[in-house]
Structures are given as C-alpha cells and as structure tokens.
Design an enzyme around this catalytic site. Structure first.
Site, PDB file in Angstrom:
ATOM      1  N   SER A 118       0.867  -1.195   0.000  1.00 20.69           N
ATOM      2  CA  SER A 118       0.000   0.000   0.000  1.00 20.69           C
ATOM      3  C   SER A 118       0.894   1.233   0.000  1.00 20.69           C
ATOM      4  O   SER A 118       2.102   1.134   0.222  1.00 20.69           O
ATOM      5  CB  SER A 118      -0.866   0.019   1.260  1.00 20.69           C
ATOM      6  N   ASP A 119       0.328   2.388  -0.245  1.00 19.82           N
ATOM      7  CA  ASP A 119       1.096   3.602   0.027  1.00 19.82           C
ATOM      8  C   ASP A 119       0.961   3.888   1.523  1.00 19.82           C
ATOM      9  O   ASP A 119       0.215   3.239   2.249  1.00 19.82           O
ATOM     10  CB  ASP A 119       0.618   4.778  -0.842  1.00 19.82           C
ATOM     11  N   TRP A 120       1.680   4.882   1.956  1.00 19.75           N
ATOM     12  CA  TRP A 120       1.791   5.195   3.376  1.00 19.75           C
ATOM     13  C   TRP A 120       0.407   5.451   4.005  1.00 19.75           C
ATOM     14  O   TRP A 120      -0.235   6.466   3.730  1.00 19.75           O
ATOM     15  CB  TRP A 120       2.670   6.443   3.519  1.00 19.75           C
ATOM     16  N   GLY A 121      -0.029   4.506   4.810  1.00 20.27           N
ATOM     17  CA  GLY A 121      -1.304   4.685   5.511  1.00 20.27           C
ATOM     18  C   GLY A 121      -2.517   4.711   4.596  1.00 20.27           C
ATOM     19  O   GLY A 121      -3.614   5.087   5.029  1.00 20.27           O
TER      20      GLY A 121
END
Ligand code: NOJ
Length: 744
Positions: free
Chosen positions: A290-293
């Site tokens: 995933s991307d950050w958060g």
C-alpha cells in the site's frame, strides 16, 4: 522455541541465493524458489505470517502520520514486521536486521525499503528531467548507479519508478515521473526497472523496484495532490495503465497502490485494478504494497467505516503489504475469524513477500548489504558523479536561442551571474533526493568561477525564490550592466515540487519574473537557466529573453553539466516529455488530444478555441532545440496498403544542416483517421536518437506492426481497425512531415 523450528530456521538461513527475477524465473528455479518459500511458510504461525505483511517506518522521511505502535524493536522481535522503510546506512540496517534474524523466532530477515527516486547519494536529475533525455540507456544506467549506492547503504528495495502519467503541471509530483506520454513513459519505466533490478536480484548492484502509484494518481483533479480521479475505462487502459503494464512485463518486483479515489473506489481498495487487472489479467507474480497509511485513509475517503472494513477492502483487493498503517496487524486476524478472508489468501500474500527475500539472497546472508567499508568506498564514486553529469547535460532542454546567444564564448571577459538558483546547492538536488547532500553539489557559480576565474564572474542573487523581496534588484541590475553576458539562474526552489507540492499558479515564483524582465530590458546577450520540477508558464519571459535553457532540477553535478552546455562542450539534445502551456487556463493540455467536432483557432467563431489565447502550447511535447539544425526529407513507406502480415517500414532522411555535430531525437507519430471510438490527433509510436556530424545525412527507419495501431475499441476489446492512417515524423510533436497508408 522448539528444536525442530530452530533447525528448520537455521537451514533456511543456509539456503543459497536464488538468481531469478520476478518475471524470468525459469521453470526449475521457479519450482525451487516456491519449495523454499513453502518450507518457511509451513513453520509460521498466523501472527508471524501477518507480521510479514506489515511494514513500519524508521525515524527519517515520514511522509504521513505514523501509526501508533508499541515498541518497534519489540515488534521486530515478536515477528510482527516483514519490512522497514527509512532505515538508512550499512551500520543501522545491520543493527536492525540483527534483531530480526537473531532475536525473532522465525529469524526471517527484513527487507529495507527507501525512496531512491533519482539517486541515493549521487543525485541525478529529477526523473522528469532525466526523461527529457529520451535516453533509454542513460536512464537505465542512472537507476543502476542509484541501486548500487542504495544497496551499499543497506537498502534492498526502492519505491521507484513512479510511472504515473501526468498531464497537469500544477501537480507537484510531475517531477517524479516521465511526463505525459504513455509510450515514452512505458519505455522509460522498463529502463528504470532494468536499471534497478538488473537480471539478478542477489547481485550487490541491484535492488527491488516498485511501480507506483497504481493507478491513476497523476490524474488528480485540479492538480491537487491526493485528490480524486475520475478516469474512463478507455483512458485508464490507453493512457494511465500502459507504463504499469510495461513495468510488470519488465519484471518489476513490486507495485505500490495509490492514494487516490479512482472512479469512486480508492485505488488501495480497488479490486478491479489490483486483483482483476494486475494479478489476474496480467498474471503479476510480484508483491503489492500500500502507500503510506493508504489503507486506513479509506475511512477518510468515506468508503470504510473503520480499520476492519478498510483492511477488508485492501486485502481483498489484493494489497499484500500494509505500509505504516498497522491495519493488517490488528485487523487481518479478525477478518479471518469472520471468514471475510481466507488462510489461503494470507499464505499467498506471505509467499509473495518471502519470494522477494529469497531472490535478494537474504536467507543466504541477511547482512549482505550491510558492510560499512564497502558502503564508504561505493558512495559518490567518481564514475557515478560522471554519470550524473552526463545524465544532467542530456536532460537540459534548449527552449529558445535567438541570435545564437548560446553557446557562450569561453573567452568571454565578464559574466553577470544573477538569481537565487546560481549558488543554491540544496535546490539542485530537490525533492526525493535520498541521502544526497548540498555539500556534495557543485553549483553553477562554483563551476563558472573555476572555469572562467572568479574575477570574471560578477554574482548577485537579486531575489529569493519566493520571498517577494525586491531589495536585491538594484545590485543585480548594476552587476548585469557591468558584464558582457548575463546568465540568469531562476525558477523553482528544489522543494517546490514533489509530494504534496501542488501549485495553483505555475509561473516563475515570487518576484523573480519581474527581475528577469528587467534584466532582459538591458538588451545584453542573456540566457535564462531555468530550474523547475514541472512545466512553468514562460510566455512573458519567452517574449523578451533571447535564450532559455531548461535545467530542471539537475542534481549533484549541476554546475559542471550546465557549463558543458553553456560553453558548447556539449550540444543540448533534451526534448520535452511534457507540454509547456501558453497559459494556466489551458491546463490540462497534452499533445495527443482528440480532435473535437470543431477544431479551430482563436480567430474562428464557433470553433473550439479561447477568445483570449491560442490553443497551442508555448512549447509542445517533444520540443527542444540544438546548437545545430536538422532537416527531415524523403519520408517514405514500403507499402501504401498494410495488411499486417509483415511490418510496415517507414524511412526518413535526417540531415544536420548546421555547423556543429548534434544529437537529434527523431520522433514517429501516428494518427488513425477513423475509429470505432475517436482517436487522438497524434500518438507517439517510436523514437530514435542519432548523432549527426555537421552536414551529415542518415536514413532512419521505423517498423510499425498491427499491435502499434491497436487500441481499445467500442467494446473495450484491444485490436487494430482497418482504415486510413497518417504517419508523422519530425523533431517534435508539432513540427513533422507526413505520409499515409491504409490498413486492410
Ligand atoms: C508516500 C508516497 O506517496 C510514496 O511515493 C512513497 O514511496 C511513500 N510515501 C514512502 O515514503
């Protein structure tokens, strides 16, 4: 720990590195790899498996909120971390790796990831600049240098290349990509993947690459980062997905899901995008992070009520690893308990992570990338600096050169060097500059003084990048009056582009333009060296300044590369990978637009036009001048009827009609005149770089296959349709010669 597990874990550490890439693993190697992966998987508890799907950040470069987590080191010991990002240096990575392989039950090594975007320590031009070189080999080489340095500093994985097509220069992240065109973007995506990964991931000059941000992220409405995207199936397939597909086919080891809402479903929870297209249609075997958060951000998007629902969406969409979100850690056990997901799904994701660890050779030697002596010897090697200098000079685009102001005479008596970018070391490496440091940068001022002697360079900063302060104008103008030539170094500060750096007004910031126009009024030979992470609106300066050289954000070797070009040691050859608008109101503007039912120009009523400005951009896609000129003649095709049985051959003579040798990028565009869905007015289908001596002519040939003429038709089926086509060959997307053929 029971004895069997200890023995098994130890034997795992003894397994030899597997020399395969994600795509190319031959059958036997693939089988062996899978066996090894399964031999580890079978020993793991559910908690440990989920731990492999969790990535935490170290302390540097936090690009979003940090999820609450108890104690990082304890989490590693407890087997709750599969990968870390932002842990840097051979010593530090060794320390953290030691905890994973000596203190956790399964002793599975961590993967260290980092944003190595345009260099690790030796900083190359920003990717958009590098893309302006249209130099496939050079781009591959730059990625290899970055990989070599990063690997020497303990890294295994870069979150690059960013292959998002971007057509809105307000979006700050245009600097990280290859610009507006899917064909150029695809070729550069492949080159970067090859550069980062090579053919053997266990080699110490290679690291895992990551195609990001999947998908559509570059289409953010209004050019505002993280904002919504709404993309038709056709545009998604033909514009935004091709570079991702090219990266997947080149064997990219990982993908990163994007932050954006895509047609109502955030990319990170978008099953159609990840499960259906990437993992099923393209049969992608790598790992998706995933991307950050971005998993828990789906709550804020308004598509999940809580982390449980967000985790459900992301995991079922096909996201294997959770970057700095802690959602999988806490929610996958509950989702499994409630049969929202299956053990088989978890195993499949863990397999994708473990495969990478084997491919990197980490089970063979988890510390293979943690050697401080080798690190010291490797970073900033002279050959790397030379490569960065070459990449930078190839990236510069000569936008204007009236009265041949450039190249400057090396015997010039005095130069006024004006502008905030002239001696701004940190601004030369810009955003996403890894562990690059301003202290290693050679600025334009420093290099000019070395070349000409300090006495010949009259320096005045004149203005800041964006502070509105005009008190330096007088000194700058006085300096300019005293000199024979003015070099004006202006533009965006290094951190004005990149993540979350959208700008609504993309002029040259602050009071800089005012000072540039004042300097131009002096009527002296003057070159504007422009620094920018995105296309800027240059209409006013283009009307008054005689020469403009676009230097993008050039990297560690900014000064030497610039002087090479300014003094003619290197003849500029860059071509724009993205359109420079004439005015802000034209955005989004790109060369491969549709025709409309009423194409026309400013003076024509009831046509698709603006009352106040032309439709054309200031500088079109593919544009860039040289110190010489090129003429295109004798465009011919080997057949006027093309059946698709054998390739169509297109030949053209290119002549250097000027007085010096130069490099030209010959561009091939095609238009399908009538389709079952409307087709763009031009589409790039090929390009070739060639060096021509003064007066030399070369015949260049391109081949076109049916595949090159294919598109997604009215029923979303890929294929070419019979009918008439126009072929355009030329020096940029506007200046071309043409011929036609018919597909039967
Ligand atoms: C967020 C960015 O969107 C992504 O490109 C980057 O790789 C991660 N942060 C990690 O820094």
């Amino acid at each position: 720990m029971n004895k069997i597990i200890i023995l098994a874990a130890l034997s795992i550490l003894g397994i030899t590195a597997c020399k395969t890439t994600v795509r190319q693993a031959p059958d036997n190697a693939e089988k062996n790899l899978n066996k090894r992966v399964d031999s580890v998987l079978v020993l793991m508890t559910l908690e440990e498996k989920i731990g492999q799907l969790n990535q935490f950040s170290g302390d540097g470069e936090l690009t979003g909120p940090v999820a609450l987590r108890p104690d990082l080191l304890k989490s590693i010991r407890d087997g709750k971390v599969g990968s870390m990002l932002n842990i840097n240096g051979a010593e530090y990575t060794r320390k953290i790796q030691k905890i994973a392989v000596e203190q956790s039950r399964m002793k599975i090594p961590l993967i260290f990831g980092y944003d190595v975007i345009h260099g690790y320590k030796t900083i190359f031009p920003i990717p958009l600049g590098e893309s302006a070189s249209w130099d496939i080999e050079g781009v591959e080489k730059a990625a290899r240098v970055a990989a070599t340095e990063a690997a020497a500093a303990g890294q295994h994985w870069t979150f690059a290349p960013m292959v998002d097509i971007a057509r809105d220069p307000r979006w700050g992240r245009v600097m990280e990509g290859s610009g507006e065109d899917p064909y150029l973007g695809s070729r550069l995506a492949e080159a970067r993947v090859r550069g980062f990964q090579g053919t053997d991931l266990s080699d110490k000059t290679t690291i895992l690459a990551c195609a990001k941000h999947y998908a559509g992220y570059g289409n953010a409405q209004a050019g505002r980062d993280y904002y919504t995207t709404d993309i038709s199936e056709n545009s998604l397939r033909e514009i935004y997905l091709p570079p991702f597909k090219a990266a997947a086919e080149a064997g990219v080891a990982t993908f990163m899901s994007a932050f954006n809402d895509l047609n109502g479903i955030p990319a990170t929870g978008n099953k159609y995008l990840i499960h259906d297209i990437l993992k099923t249609e393209w049969a992608y075997k790598g790992m998706v992070v995933s991307d950050w958060g971005s998993i828990s951000e789906m709550i804020i998007h308004g598509i999940a009520g809580n982390n449980y629902e967000a985790g459900d969406l992301a995991f079922n969409a096909g996201v294997d690893m959770d970057m700095e979100g802690s959602v999988y850690l806490t929610e996958l056990p509950n989702l499994l308990k409630n049969s929202k997901i299956t053990t088989a799904q978890i195993d499949e994701s863990v397999r994708r992570v473990l495969r990478l660890k084997f491919m990197l050779g980490l089970f063979d030697d988890p510390y293979r990338y943690c050697n401080t002596d080798y690190e010291k010897k490797t970073l900033l090697k002279p050959e790397f600096l030379n490569a960065a200098r070459d990449a930078a000079r190839k990236s510069f685009v000569l936008l204007k050169n009236d009265k041949q102001v450039l190249p400057l005479n090396p015997a010039v008596k005095s130069v006024a060097l004006i502008g905030p970018a002239a001696d701004a070391a940190n601004d030369m490496i810009g955003n996403w500059s890894g562990r690059g440091e301003g202290k290693d940068v050679i600025t334009l001022k420093k290099e000019l003084e070395t070349r000409l002697g300090a006495g010949k360079v009259i320096y005045a900063r004149g203005a800041g990048f964006n502070d509105g302060e005009k008190s330096g104008f007088a000194a700058a103008l006085a300096a300019a009056r005293r000199a024979d030539v003015i070099i004006a170094a202006f533009g965006e500060a290094g951190m004005m582009s990149g993540e979350s750096m959208s700008r609504a007004d993309i002029g040259i910031p602050g009071v800089q333009e005012e000072l540039i126009l004042e300097l131009a009024k002096l009527g002296k030979p003057m070159v504007l060296v422009l620094f920018n992470g995105r296309p800027l609106i240059l209409t006013k300066v283009n009307a008054t300044v005689p020469a403009i050289l676009d230097a993008w954000i050039p990297g560690t070797m900014a000064g030497p590369a610039l002087c090479d070009v300014l003094f003619g040691d290197y003849n500029p050859s860059g071509k724009l990978p993205i359109t420079f608008p004439y005015a802000l109101g034209q955005i989004p503007i790109f060369y491969d637009h549709k025709n409309s039912g009423r194409p026309g120009s400013q003076d024509q009523k009831y046509k698709s036009r603006y009352l106040d400005i032309p439709n054309d951009p200031l500088y079109p896609f593919g544009y860039g001048l040289s110190y010489t000129q090129f003429a295109y003649n004798n465009l011919n095709l080997n057949a006027s009827i093309f059946t698709g049985d054998k390739p169509l051959e297109i030949r053209v003579d290119v002549k250097n009609t000027g007085l010096v040798a130069g490099t030209e990028t010959v561009q091939l565009y095609i238009r399908d005149l009538v389709g079952s869905v409307t087709r763009p007015v031009k589409e790039l289908k090929g390009f070739k770089k060639l060096i021509l001596k003064a007066g030399e002519v070369q015949t260049i040939s391109f081949t076109v296959t049916k595949e090159d003429l294919s598109f997604y038709n009215r029923n979303n089926i890929w294929g070419a349709e019979p009918g008439k086509f126009t072929v355009f060959v030329g020096t940029n997307s506007q200046n071309t010669i043409e011929a036609g053929f018919e597909l039967k």
